[in-house]
Write a protein that holds these residues in place. Structure first.
Motif, PDB file in Angstrom:
ATOM      1  N   GLU A  72       1.675  -1.092   6.244  1.00  0.00           N
ATOM      2  CA  GLU A  72       1.590  -1.467   7.662  1.00  0.00           C
ATOM      3  C   GLU A  72       2.298  -2.803   7.844  1.00  0.00           C
ATOM      4  N   GLY A  73       2.465  -3.196   9.100  1.00  0.00           N
ATOM      5  CA  GLY A  73       2.989  -4.521   9.419  1.00  0.00           C
ATOM      6  C   GLY A  73       4.322  -4.791   8.745  1.00  0.00           C
ATOM      7  N   GLY A  74       4.482  -5.988   8.223  1.00  0.00           N
ATOM      8  CA  GLY A  74       5.767  -6.423   7.686  1.00  0.00           C
ATOM      9  C   GLY A  74       5.969  -6.162   6.211  1.00  0.00           C
ATOM     10  N   ILE A  75       5.259  -5.214   5.650  1.00  0.00           N
ATOM     11  CA  ILE A  75       5.439  -4.901   4.223  1.00  0.00           C
ATOM     12  C   ILE A  75       6.145  -3.552   4.101  1.00  0.00           C
ATOM     13  N   ALA A 124       0.855  -1.187   0.000  1.00  0.00           N
ATOM     14  CA  ALA A 124       0.000   0.000   0.000  1.00  0.00           C
ATOM     15  C   ALA A 124       0.896   1.244   0.000  1.00  0.00           C
TER      16      ALA A 124
END
Ligand SMILES: Cc1cc2nc3c(=O)[nH]c(=O)nc-3n(C[C@H](O)[C@H](O)[C@H](O)COP(=O)(O)OP(=O)(O)OC[C@H]3O[C@@H](n4cnc5c(N)ncnc54)[C@H](O)[C@@H]3O)c2cc1C
Lengths: 420, 113
Positions: B59-62, B55
């Protein structure tokens, strides 16, 4: 030729346009109607609206105001997500992308007139129609179970209230009670879904009811990511989970919701919660439109068009497309290929070769995530896998935690990709 | 827009390892791809595969790839493609990207907000 009110009106519009300057005719922008605002439909609507920048008129027909994703609904059961975080509305698609969002059911398709009939009685004309209605359950698939029993024995295989009900039932189980799952036969949406669910139920029970038991009755000999799940169940929930496969009667199952029993090949078990996930087929509208061969709707891989109507495209779970699993990721991937092809057919935009991909993550326990994925191409015959990967058994904790974090990022990205 | 550091944090990590192609314009393959004239329509189409995970505000692990330097994106994709940088998902994705595709994607994401 149909002389209904709509084509008369269309005729008037066309002839008055013919009298005016040619540019006025361009006002009659081509019309795309999308049925179903889920992983496939919302993505297709958004990409067509976004990439055509107003040159195509997009209508999205979806009965619910808030779409609750099935993806990550197991994490809600496990206590890792709030239900509100799984709900998405259509406000941005309407306000920022100019999509005409109609909250209604499509009840029929007139393929000659090229109109979609709505439950409200309205009729919506299309130049191209995209159907992404997801799944329905097959009648009589699990004897004793039907839609009237779903509050006693929930499926929780369509998002939202069913998932909340199942979680409430799990938390209300008597100490040392039994949670049973009647797993579905292939093919069904989200191949690892039932087994991720079992993992999350086990996690929830470990915290509040550690002597409880989980019983899976399964008509399939094998299932997705089986080695990874079985390793994880042993490691995190040793002894809690028992699975009865087809060799021991898992394919001869009926239920009795009034008695809260499961009959497994003649052996009657009393259970406290019973999650029945019945056999599935394409959402009803695809059958109504006469586009199915058996349970699913065959499509051409290059553009997701129906094998029986080149002006109708079918996405996601409802499509019989070949090698891709029925997943939200796959539906989103197919939607982008379809959007590119539909735009190319209706405007002068360029069409590029179809390419698809998929990854399905599953959470086995806190910070213990696994994944399976592949790339796909369009052949004459089907969507064909061109190579893939899967997590390995025995991976270190850091890798598993990283995989889980990736899935969290994916959820945020794909829902933004669907709903803007 | 938030001002980015010249090198993404993960680039520093990657470069600390062996001879990575990332951001290394002298790596022959990176230079070759940088010389290709990127097809912007094709880039936009190909990018739709990436936005399932990446995106604009990840968010998170990206990791973030929007607005990264073009040569960095080329270098990272080449590294995944040749297995210099290991990651199951990104290797699978990069393996089927040709030079044309990498050029188009790098251009697209370096400019996409
Ligand atoms: C427990 C569970 C976990 C899952 N986990 C994952 C996961 O981790 N990753 C993943 O990629 N996938 C996952 N999935 C699968 C994923 O949810 C589906 O594959 C995906 O939603 C399919 O997209 P679709 O567009 O075909 O259908 P849906 O997303 O179901 O959308 C269909 C929409 O159409 C609407 N509709 C139906 N009929 C009509 C009609 N007649 N008129 C108008 N509208 C209609 C419905 O209201 C619905 O909103 C999971 C599924 C389950 C059940």
């Amino acid at each position: 030729m149909h002389f209904n009110r709509r084509s008369v009106l269309g005729g008037i519009a066309a002839s008055s346009a013919a009298l005016a300057a040619p540019t006025v005719m361009a006002q009659g922008a081509p019309r795309v109607v999308v049925v179903g605002g889920g992983a496939g439909g919302a993505t297709a609507a958004r990409y067509i609206a976004k990439d055509s920048a107003g040159a195509v008129n997009v209508t999205l027909i979806e009965p619910t105001r808030t779409y609750y994703t099935c993806f990550f609904s197991n994490l809600y059961i496990g206590g890792f997500r709030e239900m509100e975080s799984l709900g998405h509305d259509y406000g941005a698609l309407a306000a920022e992308y100019g999509i005409n969002v109609v909250h209604d059911w499509a009840v029929g398709v007139d393929r000659d007139a090229k109109t979609v009939e709505l439950a409200s009685g309205a009729s919506v004309p299309y130049d191209r129609l995209i159907l992404s209605p997801g799944i329905d359950f097959k009648d009589g698939a699990v004897p004793g179970w039907d839609v009237t029993a779903q509050n006693v024995m929930p499926h929780a295989y369509k998002g939202g209230s069913q998932t909340e009900l199942l979680k409430a039932q799990i938390l209300a189980m008597p100490e040392g009670g039994t949670f049973a799952m009647v797993a579905p036969p292939n093919p069904y949406r989200c191949p690892p879904g039932p087994y991720e669910r079992v993992s999350m139920v086990a996690h929830a029970l470990t915290e509040v009811n550690p002597t409880a038991k989980i019983l899976i009755v399964d008509p399939k000999a094998n299932f997705s990511k089986q080695a990874l799940f079985e390793e994880g169940w042993q490691r995190h929930y040793g002894g809690m989970i028992e699975r009865i496969g087809p060799d021991f009667g898992g394919e001869n199952v009926s239920v009795n919701p009034a008695e809260m029993t499961v009959d497994i090949d003649g052996q009657v078990e009393s259970v406290d919660v019973c999650n029945v996930i019945p056999a599935q087929r394409a959402g009803r509208i695809v059958h109504e439109a006469g586009l199915t061969d058996g349970d699913w709707a065959p499509v051409n891989a290059a553009d997701m068009s129906s094998k029986s109507d080149p002006e109708i495209h079918i996405l996601g779970d409802a499509a019989a497309q070949g090698d891709m699993p029925k997943s939200g990721y796959a539906a989103n991937s197919q939607a982008k290929v379809c959007a590119n092809a539909v735009l190319g057919a209706l405007t002068d935009s360029r069409v590029f070769p179809a390419r698809f991909s998929n990854t399905c993550w599953s959470l086995i326990a806190p910070e213990d995530g696994v994944k399976v994925g592949a790339s796909y191409e369009a052949t004459e015959e089907k969507i064909a896998s061109s190579g893939g990967f899967i997590s390995e058994t025995g991976e270190d904790d850091a890798t598993r935690a990283q995989t889980y974090q990736e899935s969290v990022g994916w959820y945020a990205a794909i829902t933004a990709d669907m709903f803007g | 827009m938030i001002q980015r550091a010249l090198f993404p944090a993960s680039a520093a990590l990657a470069l600390a390892g062996a001879a990575h192609a990332a951001n290394d314009l002298t790596h022959p393959e990176v230079a070759q791809i940088m010389a290709i004239e990127a097809d912007s329509d094709y880039g936009a189409y190909l990018a739709s595969e990436c936005t399932a995970c990446h995106a604009p505000n990840p968010e998170g692990g990206i990791p973030q790839i929007h607005m990264l330097p073009e040569s960095y994106i080329v270098g990272a994709l080449v590294d995944y493609r040749i297995g210099e940088r290991e990651h199951q998902v990104m290797e699978q994705i990069a393996k089927r990207l040709g030079e044309e595709e990498i050029a188009a994607l790098a251009k697209y994401f370096s400019e996409a907000e």
